[in-house]
Design a protein around this motif. Structure first.
Motif, PDB file in Angstrom:
ATOM      1  N   TRP A 157       0.746  -1.207   0.020  1.00  0.00           N
ATOM      2  CA  TRP A 157      -0.122   0.176   0.030  1.00  0.00           C
ATOM      3  C   TRP A 157       0.769   1.364  -0.027  1.00  0.00           C
ATOM      4  O   TRP A 157       0.188   2.268  -0.217  1.00  0.00           O
ATOM      5  CB  TRP A 157      -0.892   0.119   1.116  1.00  0.00           C
ATOM      6  CG  TRP A 157      -0.366  -0.256   2.461  1.00  0.00           C
ATOM      7  CD1 TRP A 157       0.072   0.740   3.319  1.00  0.00           C
ATOM      8  CD2 TRP A 157      -0.170  -1.225   3.161  1.00  0.00           C
ATOM      9  NE1 TRP A 157       0.660   0.434   4.554  1.00  0.00           N
ATOM     10  CE2 TRP A 157       0.471  -1.100   4.557  1.00  0.00           C
ATOM     11  CE3 TRP A 157      -0.379  -2.652   3.023  1.00  0.00           C
ATOM     12  CZ2 TRP A 157       0.634  -1.994   5.433  1.00  0.00           C
ATOM     13  CZ3 TRP A 157      -0.049  -3.509   4.068  1.00  0.00           C
ATOM     14  CH2 TRP A 157       0.579  -3.336   5.224  1.00  0.00           C
ATOM     15  N   LEU A 158       2.222   1.084   0.167  1.00  0.00           N
ATOM     16  CA  LEU A 158       3.021   2.334  -0.128  1.00  0.00           C
ATOM     17  C   LEU A 158       3.184   2.652  -1.663  1.00  0.00           C
ATOM     18  O   LEU A 158       3.144   3.818  -1.878  1.00  0.00           O
ATOM     19  CB  LEU A 158       4.334   1.995   0.531  1.00  0.00           C
ATOM     20  CG  LEU A 158       5.336   3.124   0.424  1.00  0.00           C
ATOM     21  CD1 LEU A 158       4.912   4.477   1.302  1.00  0.00           C
ATOM     22  CD2 LEU A 158       6.762   2.655   0.991  1.00  0.00           C
ATOM     23  N   TYR A 159       2.925   1.724  -2.497  1.00  0.00           N
ATOM     24  CA  TYR A 159       3.227   2.052  -3.978  1.00  0.00           C
ATOM     25  C   TYR A 159       1.890   1.870  -4.504  1.00  0.00           C
ATOM     26  O   TYR A 159       1.614   2.737  -5.478  1.00  0.00           O
ATOM     27  CB  TYR A 159       4.020   1.029  -4.265  1.00  0.00           C
ATOM     28  CG  TYR A 159       5.333   0.912  -3.621  1.00  0.00           C
ATOM     29  CD1 TYR A 159       6.354   1.621  -3.756  1.00  0.00           C
ATOM     30  CD2 TYR A 159       5.378  -0.234  -2.694  1.00  0.00           C
ATOM     31  CE1 TYR A 159       7.407   1.419  -2.814  1.00  0.00           C
ATOM     32  CE2 TYR A 159       6.543  -0.446  -1.941  1.00  0.00           C
ATOM     33  CZ  TYR A 159       7.830   0.471  -1.997  1.00  0.00           C
ATOM     34  OH  TYR A 159       8.735   0.421  -1.279  1.00  0.00           O
ATOM     35  N   GLU A 163      -4.339  -0.495  -2.351  1.00  0.00           N
ATOM     36  CA  GLU A 163      -4.174  -1.730  -1.538  1.00  0.00           C
ATOM     37  C   GLU A 163      -4.629  -1.207   0.040  1.00  0.00           C
ATOM     38  O   GLU A 163      -4.564  -2.348   0.636  1.00  0.00           O
ATOM     39  CB  GLU A 163      -2.611  -2.117  -1.662  1.00  0.00           C
ATOM     40  CG  GLU A 163      -2.388  -2.978  -2.742  1.00  0.00           C
ATOM     41  CD  GLU A 163      -2.881  -4.163  -3.041  1.00  0.00           C
ATOM     42  OE1 GLU A 163      -2.910  -4.974  -2.021  1.00  0.00           O
ATOM     43  OE2 GLU A 163      -3.169  -4.497  -4.198  1.00  0.00           O
ATOM     44  N   MET A 164      -4.583  -0.099   0.492  1.00  0.00           N
ATOM     45  CA  MET A 164      -4.931   0.044   1.877  1.00  0.00           C
ATOM     46  C   MET A 164      -6.429  -0.506   2.195  1.00  0.00           C
ATOM     47  O   MET A 164      -6.577  -0.581   3.446  1.00  0.00           O
ATOM     48  CB  MET A 164      -4.657   1.651   2.184  1.00  0.00           C
ATOM     49  CG  MET A 164      -6.114   2.469   1.503  1.00  0.00           C
ATOM     50  SD  MET A 164      -6.045   4.154   1.960  1.00  0.00           S
ATOM     51  CE  MET A 164      -4.218   4.758   1.279  1.00  0.00           C
ATOM     52  N   TRP A 165      -7.389  -0.724   1.330  1.00  0.00           N
ATOM     53  CA  TRP A 165      -8.621  -0.993   1.462  1.00  0.00           C
ATOM     54  C   TRP A 165      -8.694  -2.703   1.252  1.00  0.00           C
ATOM     55  O   TRP A 165      -9.839  -3.310   1.650  1.00  0.00           O
ATOM     56  CB  TRP A 165      -9.724  -0.379   0.907  1.00  0.00           C
ATOM     57  CG  TRP A 165      -9.854   1.085   0.935  1.00  0.00           C
ATOM     58  CD1 TRP A 165      -9.048   1.994   0.364  1.00  0.00           C
ATOM     59  CD2 TRP A 165     -10.123   1.579   2.212  1.00  0.00           C
ATOM     60  NE1 TRP A 165      -9.227   3.190   1.125  1.00  0.00           N
ATOM     61  CE2 TRP A 165      -9.835   3.046   2.149  1.00  0.00           C
ATOM     62  CE3 TRP A 165     -10.882   1.159   3.467  1.00  0.00           C
ATOM     63  CZ2 TRP A 165     -10.520   3.810   3.036  1.00  0.00           C
ATOM     64  CZ3 TRP A 165     -11.402   1.976   4.244  1.00  0.00           C
ATOM     65  CH2 TRP A 165     -11.027   3.537   3.963  1.00  0.00           C
ATOM     66  N   LYS A 166      -7.671  -3.322   0.950  1.00  0.00           N
ATOM     67  CA  LYS A 166      -7.884  -4.875   0.612  1.00  0.00           C
ATOM     68  C   LYS A 166      -7.983  -5.699   1.707  1.00  0.00           C
ATOM     69  O   LYS A 166      -7.055  -5.410   2.660  1.00  0.00           O
ATOM     70  CB  LYS A 166      -6.621  -5.269  -0.191  1.00  0.00           C
ATOM     71  CG  LYS A 166      -6.708  -6.618  -0.672  1.00  0.00           C
ATOM     72  CD  LYS A 166      -5.475  -6.927  -1.545  1.00  0.00           C
ATOM     73  CE  LYS A 166      -5.622  -8.470  -2.114  1.00  0.00           C
ATOM     74  NZ  LYS A 166      -4.387  -8.809  -2.826  1.00  0.00           N
ATOM     75  N   GLY A 167      -9.154  -6.107   1.977  1.00  0.00           N
ATOM     76  CA  GLY A 167      -9.494  -6.971   3.196  1.00  0.00           C
ATOM     77  C   GLY A 167     -10.101  -6.374   4.334  1.00  0.00           C
ATOM     78  O   GLY A 167     -10.276  -6.887   5.302  1.00  0.00           O
TER      79      GLY A 167
END
Length: 381
Positions: A157-159, A163-167
């Motif tokens: 999620w840094l890139y 991805e910060m919301w995955k899961g």
């Protein structure tokens, strides 16, 4: 009553999108819990203690090495009438107040002006105190940035911010996230505890708003498991702050060139991270992107409302930074912290009767050693 309020406050629909709730975080995995936030209080107290030791045994010797010295100020003669006016009426003089104080004390106008100038200087923190504060914050922000970068460098999620919301909301708590959160929260809580004794600058109100908004934002993001977004927000803020504190340290030490170059580097990183990356990348992924995945809920609005408060403060500080940078680049001045009051000298314009915005200003010639005044009160800069 308290039990009912607690039940209402922790309702699933307030904290999570539709279809999710606190039960999702009770499957045996390690998740962030609201009660964990109490750990920040002893950490804040620890920071206050460590700060005293650091300022005494690290910052003070470093200040001596760089040539920073205690400011020697002229003491004032005790005068009950002037002290009462200074504490209870006003710290700045108007023409009418000077004339009244002259009658009450038998002092000349110049003596009264000098007394008030020196009395104001006594209330201002000296350069050594400012240096120690800047040194402490520089040390923390630098270590926090290095630690945050170490904790996030291998995280997707840094890139890819989506991805910060995955899961979500079942995001397992990592040890690096735990300590990053607790140390940051403890540090900002310690700043709130020490605000009464720290140097009070012109943006004091904005600083208080920033600390409260940051503490609230970090706390709520922890409770609702916005851990990935929270760590990114903290990293963005830490990326420039240590450079500002370093520039201030060199400014107090009168290392003009080092201060100027570091400040320009800070200004560039601040503009990129706070006015570009923060609103157009991070806020996009906390405000716009979640709308494609979930139905908005209360904490979603609260979290993004606090983000907007921070962004308004970013714009306010960016204006100050750009103004200082413009002065430096166009006139080759050294960078000065416009939020701090400067010591007044006995040779400054106000001492001779100069007035701005209703204070004394010399408009006429000298008579019997004192300035004479006419009815023209036009402003001069």
């Amino acid at each position: 009553m308290l039990k009912w309020l607690s039940e209402v406050f922790w309702q699933d629909y307030l904290w999570f999108p539709e279809g999710h709730g606190w039960a999702d975080l009770e499957d045996g995995q390690v998740y962030a819990k609201p009660q964990d936030l109490w750990v920040a209080v002893p950490i804040a107290i620890m920071f206050l203690i460590v700060r005293q030791v650091f300022e005494r045994f690290v910052a003070t010797p470093l200040a001596s090495f760089l040539g920073v010295k205690e400011t020697v100020r002229q003491p004032v003669t005790h005068n009950r009438t002037l002290e009462s006016h200074y504490c209870n009426t006003a710290k700045k003089l108007t023409q009418s107040s000077v004339e009244e104080l002259c009658k009450q004390t038998g002092w000349s106008e110049r003596q009264i002006q000098r007394w008030f100038r020196r009395r104001r200087n006594q209330d201002r923190p000296n350069v050594l105190k400012k240096f120690r504060e800047a040194c402490w914050r520089f040390a923390f922000y630098l270590l926090a940035f290095i630690g945050g970068l170490y904790a996030l460098i291998d995280k997707p999620w840094l890139y890819e911010l989506e991805e910060m919301w995955k899961g979500f909301p079942k995001l397992e708590l990592l040890p690096s996230q735990y300590w990053y959160y607790m140390l940051e929260l403890g540090f900002y809580t310690s700043l709130l505890f020490s605000v009464a004794s720290d140097v009070k600058r012109k943006d004091f109100t904005e600083q208080i708003i920033h600390h409260v908004a940051t503490i609230t934002l970090v706390s709520f993001s922890w409770c609702v498991n916005y851990l990935r977004a929270g760590t990114l927000i903290m990293l963005v803020h830490d990326s420039a702050d240590y450079l500002l504190e370093l520039a201030k340290m060199f400014n107090y030490a009168r290392w003009k060139n080092a201060c100027n170059y570091i400040f320009i580097l800070f200004a560039a990183i601040f503009i990129v991270t706070r006015l570009i990356i923060f609103p157009f990348r991070i806020m996009y992924c906390t405000l716009v992107y979640p709308m494609t995945l979930y139905t908005p809920f209360f904490i979603y609005y609260l979290f993004n409302g606090l983000m907007m408060v921070l962004q308004c403060l970013h714009i306010f500080w960016a204006a100050l930074i750009l103004r200082m940078a413009f002065k430096f680049l166009t006139s080759n001045w050294s960078v000065e912290d416009e939020r701090s009051d400067k010591d007044e000298t006995d040779e400054s314009g106000e001492e001779d009767g100069e007035m701005k915005n209703g204070e004394i200003k010399k408009n006429g010639p000298m008579k019997n050693g004192h300035a004479t005044y006419n009815n023209n009160h036009s402003k001069t800069e």
